[in-house]
Design an enzyme around this catalytic site. Structure first.
Site, PDB file in Angstrom:
ATOM      1  N   TRP A   1     -12.561 -15.410 -15.938  1.00 13.57           N
ATOM      2  CA  TRP A   1     -13.027 -14.922 -14.646  1.00 13.57           C
ATOM      3  C   TRP A   1     -14.530 -14.795 -14.796  1.00 13.57           C
ATOM      4  O   TRP A   1     -15.021 -13.978 -15.575  1.00 13.57           O
ATOM      5  CB  TRP A   1     -12.392 -13.572 -14.314  1.00 13.57           C
ATOM      6  CG  TRP A   1     -12.687 -13.105 -12.926  1.00 13.57           C
ATOM      7  CD1 TRP A   1     -12.044 -13.466 -11.787  1.00 13.57           C
ATOM      8  CD2 TRP A   1     -13.712 -12.184 -12.529  1.00 13.57           C
ATOM      9  NE1 TRP A   1     -12.596 -12.835 -10.700  1.00 13.57           N
ATOM     10  CE2 TRP A   1     -13.623 -12.045 -11.119  1.00 13.57           C
ATOM     11  CE3 TRP A   1     -14.704 -11.472 -13.211  1.00 13.57           C
ATOM     12  CZ2 TRP A   1     -14.480 -11.221 -10.397  1.00 13.57           C
ATOM     13  CZ3 TRP A   1     -15.556 -10.649 -12.490  1.00 13.57           C
ATOM     14  CH2 TRP A   1     -15.439 -10.527 -11.099  1.00 13.57           C
TER      15      TRP A   1
ATOM     16  N   CYS B   1     -10.763 -11.965 -17.685  1.00 17.17           N
ATOM     17  CA  CYS B   1     -10.572 -13.032 -18.664  1.00 17.17           C
ATOM     18  C   CYS B   1      -9.381 -12.681 -19.557  1.00 17.17           C
ATOM     19  O   CYS B   1      -9.082 -11.504 -19.773  1.00 17.17           O
ATOM     20  CB  CYS B   1     -11.769 -13.262 -19.580  1.00 17.17           C
ATOM     21  SG  CYS B   1     -13.263 -13.703 -18.709  1.00 17.17           S
TER      22      CYS B   1
ATOM     23  N   ASN C   1     -13.757 -11.512 -23.804  1.00 18.65           N
ATOM     24  CA  ASN C   1     -13.524 -10.865 -22.512  1.00 18.65           C
ATOM     25  C   ASN C   1     -14.408  -9.631 -22.474  1.00 18.65           C
ATOM     26  O   ASN C   1     -14.342  -8.799 -23.378  1.00 18.65           O
ATOM     27  CB  ASN C   1     -12.042 -10.475 -22.393  1.00 18.65           C
ATOM     28  CG  ASN C   1     -11.784  -9.535 -21.228  1.00 18.65           C
ATOM     29  OD1 ASN C   1     -12.447  -9.644 -20.196  1.00 18.65           O
ATOM     30  ND2 ASN C   1     -10.838  -8.626 -21.391  1.00 18.65           N
ATOM     31  N   GLY C   2     -15.254  -9.520 -21.439  1.00 22.02           N
ATOM     32  CA  GLY C   2     -16.156  -8.377 -21.339  1.00 22.02           C
ATOM     33  C   GLY C   2     -17.533  -8.843 -20.912  1.00 22.02           C
ATOM     34  O   GLY C   2     -17.694  -9.972 -20.431  1.00 22.02           O
TER      35      GLY C   2
ATOM     36  N   HIS D   1     -13.746   5.392  18.466  1.00 22.75           N
ATOM     37  CA  HIS D   1     -15.122   5.737  18.045  1.00 22.75           C
ATOM     38  C   HIS D   1     -15.901   4.489  17.619  1.00 22.75           C
ATOM     39  O   HIS D   1     -16.897   4.598  16.913  1.00 22.75           O
ATOM     40  CB  HIS D   1     -15.066   6.770  16.927  1.00 22.75           C
ATOM     41  CG  HIS D   1     -14.420   8.048  17.364  1.00 22.75           C
ATOM     42  ND1 HIS D   1     -15.047   8.949  18.187  1.00 22.75           N
ATOM     43  CD2 HIS D   1     -13.180   8.534  17.157  1.00 22.75           C
ATOM     44  CE1 HIS D   1     -14.234   9.959  18.442  1.00 22.75           C
ATOM     45  NE2 HIS D   1     -13.082   9.723  17.833  1.00 22.75           N
TER      46      HIS D   1
ATOM     47  N   GLU E   1      -6.670 -10.201   0.974  1.00 26.90           N
ATOM     48  CA  GLU E   1      -6.842 -10.734  -0.385  1.00 26.90           C
ATOM     49  C   GLU E   1      -6.014 -11.990  -0.634  1.00 26.90           C
ATOM     50  O   GLU E   1      -6.402 -12.828  -1.421  1.00 26.90           O
ATOM     51  CB  GLU E   1      -6.596  -9.677  -1.467  1.00 26.90           C
ATOM     52  CG  GLU E   1      -5.179  -9.283  -1.703  1.00 26.90           C
ATOM     53  CD  GLU E   1      -5.033  -8.261  -2.830  1.00 26.90           C
ATOM     54  OE1 GLU E   1      -5.798  -8.296  -3.798  1.00 26.90           O
ATOM     55  OE2 GLU E   1      -4.109  -7.419  -2.730  1.00 26.90           O
TER      56      GLU E   1
ATOM     57  N   ARG F   1      -5.441 -12.842 -15.065  1.00 29.07           N
ATOM     58  CA  ARG F   1      -6.695 -12.150 -15.392  1.00 29.07           C
ATOM     59  C   ARG F   1      -7.929 -12.945 -14.985  1.00 29.07           C
ATOM     60  O   ARG F   1      -9.051 -12.446 -15.058  1.00 29.07           O
ATOM     61  CB  ARG F   1      -6.768 -11.862 -16.898  1.00 29.07           C
ATOM     62  CG  ARG F   1      -5.633 -11.000 -17.406  1.00 29.07           C
ATOM     63  CD  ARG F   1      -5.746 -10.807 -18.898  1.00 29.07           C
ATOM     64  NE  ARG F   1      -6.906 -10.014 -19.244  1.00 29.07           N
ATOM     65  CZ  ARG F   1      -6.937  -8.689 -19.241  1.00 29.07           C
ATOM     66  NH1 ARG F   1      -5.856  -8.010 -18.916  1.00 29.07           N
ATOM     67  NH2 ARG F   1      -8.028  -8.040 -19.561  1.00 29.07           N
TER      68      ARG F   1
ATOM     69  N   LYS G   1      -3.859  -6.220   1.629  1.00 34.33           N
ATOM     70  CA  LYS G   1      -2.909  -7.268   1.221  1.00 34.33           C
ATOM     71  C   LYS G   1      -3.196  -8.553   1.974  1.00 34.33           C
ATOM     72  O   LYS G   1      -3.259  -9.632   1.389  1.00 34.33           O
ATOM     73  CB  LYS G   1      -1.450  -6.859   1.495  1.00 34.33           C
ATOM     74  CG  LYS G   1      -0.839  -5.864   0.559  1.00 34.33           C
ATOM     75  CD  LYS G   1      -0.471  -6.404  -0.797  1.00 34.33           C
ATOM     76  CE  LYS G   1      -1.569  -6.208  -1.790  1.00 34.33           C
ATOM     77  NZ  LYS G   1      -1.840  -4.932  -2.357  1.00 34.33           N
TER      78      LYS G   1
ATOM     79  N   GLU H   1      -3.787  -0.399   3.206  1.00 34.86           N
ATOM     80  CA  GLU H   1      -3.116  -1.259   2.232  1.00 34.86           C
ATOM     81  C   GLU H   1      -2.652  -2.566   2.883  1.00 34.86           C
ATOM     82  O   GLU H   1      -2.781  -3.643   2.305  1.00 34.86           O
ATOM     83  CB  GLU H   1      -1.937  -0.490   1.600  1.00 34.86           C
ATOM     84  CG  GLU H   1      -1.047  -1.284   0.667  1.00 34.86           C
ATOM     85  CD  GLU H   1      -1.770  -1.854  -0.555  1.00 34.86           C
ATOM     86  OE1 GLU H   1      -2.954  -1.564  -0.767  1.00 34.86           O
ATOM     87  OE2 GLU H   1      -1.132  -2.643  -1.272  1.00 34.86           O
TER      88      GLU H   1
ATOM     89  N   LYS I   1      -6.498  -9.939 -11.755  1.00 36.29           N
ATOM     90  CA  LYS I   1      -5.625  -8.770 -11.631  1.00 36.29           C
ATOM     91  C   LYS I   1      -6.221  -7.535 -12.280  1.00 36.29           C
ATOM     92  O   LYS I   1      -6.144  -6.449 -11.761  1.00 36.29           O
ATOM     93  CB  LYS I   1      -4.260  -9.075 -12.232  1.00 36.29           C
ATOM     94  CG  LYS I   1      -3.307  -7.914 -12.055  1.00 36.29           C
ATOM     95  CD  LYS I   1      -1.907  -8.362 -11.802  1.00 36.29           C
ATOM     96  CE  LYS I   1      -1.028  -7.221 -11.363  1.00 36.29           C
ATOM     97  NZ  LYS I   1      -1.155  -6.947  -9.923  1.00 36.29           N
TER      98      LYS I   1
HETATM   99  O1  M6R Z   1      -4.894  -2.033 -12.433  1.00 36.28           O
HETATM  100  P1  M6R Z   1      -5.424  -1.154 -11.338  1.00 36.28           P
HETATM  101  O2  M6R Z   1      -4.325  -0.523 -10.544  1.00 36.28           O
HETATM  102  O3  M6R Z   1      -6.410  -0.150 -11.834  1.00 36.28           O
HETATM  103  O4  M6R Z   1      -6.175  -2.147 -10.357  1.00 36.28           O
HETATM  104  C1  M6R Z   1      -6.874  -1.655  -9.256  1.00 36.28           C
HETATM  105  C2  M6R Z   1      -7.233  -2.757  -8.297  1.00 36.28           C
HETATM  106  O5  M6R Z   1      -8.023  -3.722  -8.923  1.00 36.28           O
HETATM  107  C3  M6R Z   1      -6.001  -3.441  -7.695  1.00 36.28           C
HETATM  108  O6  M6R Z   1      -5.154  -2.523  -7.081  1.00 36.28           O
HETATM  109  C4  M6R Z   1      -6.424  -4.502  -6.667  1.00 36.28           C
HETATM  110  O7  M6R Z   1      -6.997  -3.893  -5.552  1.00 36.28           O
HETATM  111  C5  M6R Z   1      -5.266  -5.386  -6.255  1.00 36.28           C
HETATM  112  N1  M6R Z   1      -5.699  -6.762  -6.209  1.00 36.28           N
HETATM  113  C6  M6R Z   1      -4.729  -5.086  -4.915  1.00 36.28           C
HETATM  114  O8  M6R Z   1      -3.650  -5.883  -4.559  1.00 36.28           O
END
Ligand code: M6R
Length: 614
Positions: free
Chosen positions: A75, A2, A101-102, A510, A494, A27, A491, A487, A609
């Protein structure tokens, strides 16, 4: 997660809040809302979905001659993403509003008690409890009511409160959720926001609130107090070097693409000034550890989430190889729930773009409590992790707005390689010759990335013609490139919502090899490195089962073309730096697929994010 924004000052408040919220939408974007005070009355606009929906209904309110208000982008945690659950939330009288937020963990029992006392709730959120609790405790003194209420609350919060009884004042408070205050230049008012980008169009002078602090904001003053004692706290003003344009798209279709193209600069900014270009000797005084402490380290924990965790997995290879220190890598949400053998000889390093990720933060707090040293690798200046760690190595990627982490990841890798060299050099494990070789390779990698980017973007947008409608995708790599397979898969899933998995190439047989048939795309990372022949064998196993291979390998490796037509060649660099290089095509593949599928690249569904809840 949020995002919250508040403003009190001479400007019209609604445009200020909308501008701030636009920069915080990363956010969360389940709903948005704004409230402002005019002629002694609060006016609230809220709606489900993105900020653009709110802007569409707000219409003439944008011109409202109001100079104080709050905004929120959500969020969802408690309650569906509906208009009723959108912030701001009001008390029964409608004279007091709260944005939050929280998570209020004891909201259920508080809600039941308040209901029994006659309070009428209109949402399913935990936040609404705060509005009614403050109303319940309010006997003319808003600050006293807020302090008393927050004392009754368990959980995390960054809040903004506005009450018609104090029409010139906003109250902000925080515990475990980020909140930063903006001090307007030339009497341009006072601001509050969840993150710095929201403040950049208005001011670069900020004050970071710490846990259990609150602030009283008026047009001309921004004072901070302890929630516990009520006493004034003297705070430093930090001037931020980011500018507002850095958080704009600059002609790119999406922030993600812009941020992918900013990666050469992000590497340079992270590396320069910290390494001698001739000798490769690294200087990182900001790590906050004296030589005797560095030499005493017996083990390192790397703790992170998501993409930052992938950076940690790469760094394990580097640190063990060049600094000779055993490394354990932990997903932060798991780290704190196992028996941790931490003492003063254990260094815990958190890796985080935001510096606010709740699980990672909890991890370093625990490590500190157990007596260990804590260093954070972080992109956001002044974020909570940087204030709690013994030392901070900043990545200098600049603001990252796309929810998918790209330039933050690349700059984390650059910072972790620097850290590896630093540890190896300080502990006299790394020879001068090796330092020179690795240091020069690191400095040179930015230019290599710069050179490959334009051609790769074009190549990827053609290559995905045959792949963008797939249901599943596999990524495989080996050694230091295995985390890049993870990674690449993250990507893709997501931002395009295609099911994707990353595997260590040798692990396929395996189990996962059972998934392979002529429908299954498999992207394999096959640079000519120490495990090249092994990966080629794994690739042949995939080919034998008719998997649809995309190979990413070293320029001049003609053998790859005999395996598949879909080969992407990258220049040869020092093999330990391949993770930086091989990430780029994986990012561009995910971007091209998501854009072609019409997905919301910068704000994928269900994500935010900055994950500030556990
Ligand atoms: O701000 P942070 O690097 O701690 O965030 C960690 C993850 O939430 C962040 O890397 C998330 O996996 C991204 N959406 C990946 O693209």
């Amino acid at each position: 997660m949020c995002g919250i924004v508040g403003y009190a000052g001479p400007r019209r408040v609604v445009p200020v809040i909308l501008e701030g919220l636009r920069r915080l939408e990363y956010r969360g974007y389940d709903s948005a809302g704004v409230v402002y005070l005019q002629d002694g009355k609060l006016t609230k606009h809220r709606c489900q979905g993105k900020l653009s929906n709110l802007e569409a209904i707000i219409d003439e309110a944008i011109l409202a001659p109001s100079h104080i208000g709050l905004g929120h982008t959500r969020w969802a945690t408690h309650g569906a993403p509906t208009t009723e659950n959108a912030h701001p939330h009001s008390d029964c009288s409608g004279d007091l509003v709260v944005v939050h937020n929280g998570i209020i963990e004891n909201y259920h029992s508080l809600r039941e008690e308040l209901k029994a006392r006659g309070h009428r709730f209109t949402s399913e959120t935990d936040t609404e409890v705060l509005a009614h609790l403050i109303e319940e405790n309010l006997q003319g003194d808003l600050v006293a009511a807020i302090r008393k209420s927050l004392d009754m609350v368990e959980g995390s919060y960054a809040i903004g409160v506005l009450w018609t009884g104090m029409p010139d004042t906003l109250i902000a408070a925080r515990n475990q959720s980020p909140l930063v205050l903006g001090v307007g230049e030339n009497q341009q008012g006072s601001f509050m926001a969840s993150d710095i980008p929201a403040l950049l169009p208005f001011t670069k002078d900020v004050i970071f609130l710490d846990d259990r602090e609150f602030a009283v904001l008026t047009a001309g003053d921004c004072s901070v107090y302890s929630l516990v004692s009520g006493e004034k706290v003297e705070k430093n003003i930090t001037t931020i070097v980011w500018n507002a344009a850095m958080a704009e798209k600059a002609g790119y279709k999406h922030f993600m693409l812009k941020e992918i193209f900013e990666q050469p600069q992000a590497i340079t900014n992270t590396v320069s000034g910290r390494i001698d270009p001739e000798s490769g000797q690294v200087d990182l005084p900001e790590i906050g550890l004296a030589d005797h402490e560095l030499n005493a380290i017996e083990r390192i924990f790397l703790v992170a989430c998501g993409t930052s965790w992938h950076a940690a997995l790469v760094a394990k290879y580097w640190i063990e190889k060049y600094a000779g220190i055993p490394v354990e890598v932990d997903i932060a949400s798991e780290f704190r729930y196992r028996t941790l053998l931490i003492n003063e000889k254990v260094l815990t390093i958190s890796i985080s773009q935001s510096g606010e990720t709740a699980d990672t933060l909890a991890g370093i707090r625990l490590a500190k409590k157990l007596g260990g040293k804590v260093v954070t690798i972080c992109n956001v200046v002044g974020s909570t992790m940087t204030r709690e760690a013994h030392g901070t190595v900043y990545t200098h990627a600049g603001p990252e707005i796309g929810v998918a982490s790209t330039k933050a990841f690349i700059s984390q890798l650059a910072a972790l390689f620097l850290l590896t060299l630093y540890l190896g050099q300080r502990r006299h494990v790394l020879s001068n010759e090796k330092s020179r070789e690795l240091g020069r390779a690191l400095i040179g990698i930015a230019e290599v990335v710069q050179d490959i980017l334009p051609g790769l973007e074009t190549r990827m947008s053609q290559l995905i013609d045959g792949f963008f409608s797939c249901r599943d995708f596999l990524f495989v790599g080996r050694g230091v490139n295995f985390p890049i397979a993870l990674e690449g898969a993250l990507k893709l899933k997501e931002i395009s919502y295609i099911h994707a998995e990353g595997y260590a190439a040798g692990e396929l047989k395996h189990g996962p090899i059972a998934l392979i048939d002529k429908e299954m795309p498999v992207l394999a990372l096959v640079p000519q490195d120490a495990v090249y022949q092994k990966v080629i064998s794994n690739v042949e196993e995939i080919k034998a089962r008719q998997g649809r291979l995309i190979l990413i390998g070293t320029e001049g490796d003609g053998h790859l073309k005999t395996i598949t037509d879909d080969v992407i060649y990258l220049p040869a660099v020092h093999e330990d730096l391949n993770p930086i290089l091989y990430t780029i095509p994986a990012q561009l593949l995910a971007y091209a697929v998501a854009a072609r599928r019409g997905c919301d690249v910068d704000q994928p569904r269900n994500l935010a994010k900055s994950v500030t809840v556990e």
